[in-house]
Design an enzyme around this catalytic site. Sequence first.
Site, PDB file in Angstrom:
ATOM      1  N   LYS A 105       0.868  -1.176   0.000  1.00 33.36           N
ATOM      2  CA  LYS A 105       0.000   0.000   0.000  1.00 33.36           C
ATOM      3  C   LYS A 105       0.907   1.227   0.000  1.00 33.36           C
ATOM      4  CE  LYS A 105      -3.381   2.908   0.676  1.00 33.36           C
ATOM      5  NZ  LYS A 105      -2.612   4.117   0.352  1.00 33.36           N
ATOM      6  N   VAL A 106       0.922   1.931  -1.107  1.00 32.22           N
ATOM      7  CA  VAL A 106       1.768   3.118  -1.234  1.00 32.22           C
ATOM      8  C   VAL A 106       1.039   4.325  -0.661  1.00 32.22           C
ATOM      9  CG1 VAL A 106       2.827   4.691  -2.893  1.00 32.22           C
ATOM     10  CG2 VAL A 106       3.051   2.222  -3.185  1.00 32.22           C
ATOM     11  N   HIS A 107       1.771   5.146   0.053  1.00 35.93           N
ATOM     12  CA  HIS A 107       1.190   6.329   0.695  1.00 35.93           C
ATOM     13  C   HIS A 107       1.343   7.529  -0.228  1.00 35.93           C
ATOM     14  CE1 HIS A 107      -0.253   9.097   3.525  1.00 35.93           C
ATOM     15  NE2 HIS A 107       0.886   9.429   4.129  1.00 35.93           N
ATOM     16  N   GLY A 108       0.233   7.977  -0.771  1.00 33.56           N
ATOM     17  CA  GLY A 108       0.247   9.124  -1.663  1.00 33.56           C
ATOM     18  C   GLY A 108      -1.147   9.688  -1.807  1.00 33.56           C
TER      19      GLY A 108
END
Length: 299
Positions: A93-96
């Site tokens: 899960k990429v934080h952006g």
Amino acid sequence: MRTALMSTIMATTATTSGAVPSTFNNNHHHQLQHTQRRSLFTATRNPTRFMPLPKNAQEDFTAYNEIDLPSESRIESIRKSGIAAQDWVAVEKVHGSNFGIYLLDEKEVRYSKRSGIMDNNENFFGYHILADEFSAQIRIISDLLKQKFGMSYIGRLVMNGELFGAKYKHPLVPKSDKWCTMPNGKKFPISGVLIQREPFPQYSPELHFFAFDLKYSVTGAEEDFIQLNYDEMIEIFSKVPNLLYAKPIVRGTLDQCLAFDVENFFTPIPAILGLGNYPLEHNLSEGVVVRHVNHGCKE
């Protein structure tokens, strides 16, 4: 410590064994996610007002469904149904900030944030610096889909993902020296972009995009959207130059994916982007998303 289990289920509505529980007899996206106890989608809101879009512009927008949080009892019902024994994948899960790339009528490329398609001059975290690459990639994807499924035309194609980066505080890694130029001529430095306020995770001093979903509608109508399942999606994504996408960290049963040690998972993305020799302490990933590989159905 990252102790919270925030979970959602991304399950297929057509399985090869076992009955599907009634809670899955719908066409919404469902995902199972470990993550920190904080908002999954953090993004600053630009207070600048823009000229309104043409009246029909938002007709092309298709919302990306929010991640929901099922209870442990719901997870247990998946185990009992037999779905849990099938193939699942855990991906980072990429934080952006949620970001969509649209190809409309095989001609026009448009971009969306979570709330809708944006005016071309909206300053949304500097995405314009990647616009030429996005335009080329979505057109390549259109061609690959038509080849794979024997189609001659796609009315609407949507690639969803996360816009991220522009932050990497390492003494030996310089800030980005790139500038974003918008269609109206306004310019600003990528080093000034602030997608995330939290100290970690950090990925790169440059701006990037991380793709995690793909769907298309031959007619262009919302009711005709078809979402690619995971294997179809990564088959297409793997053929697109310079596209970063959600590769599997674990592939197996639901319980094998849930057993992954997310609490000690350092994001591998900096190394993927060429910063492997400049690691950051405490650069733990935001979490993982667990999804059924056969999920993919009409919206």
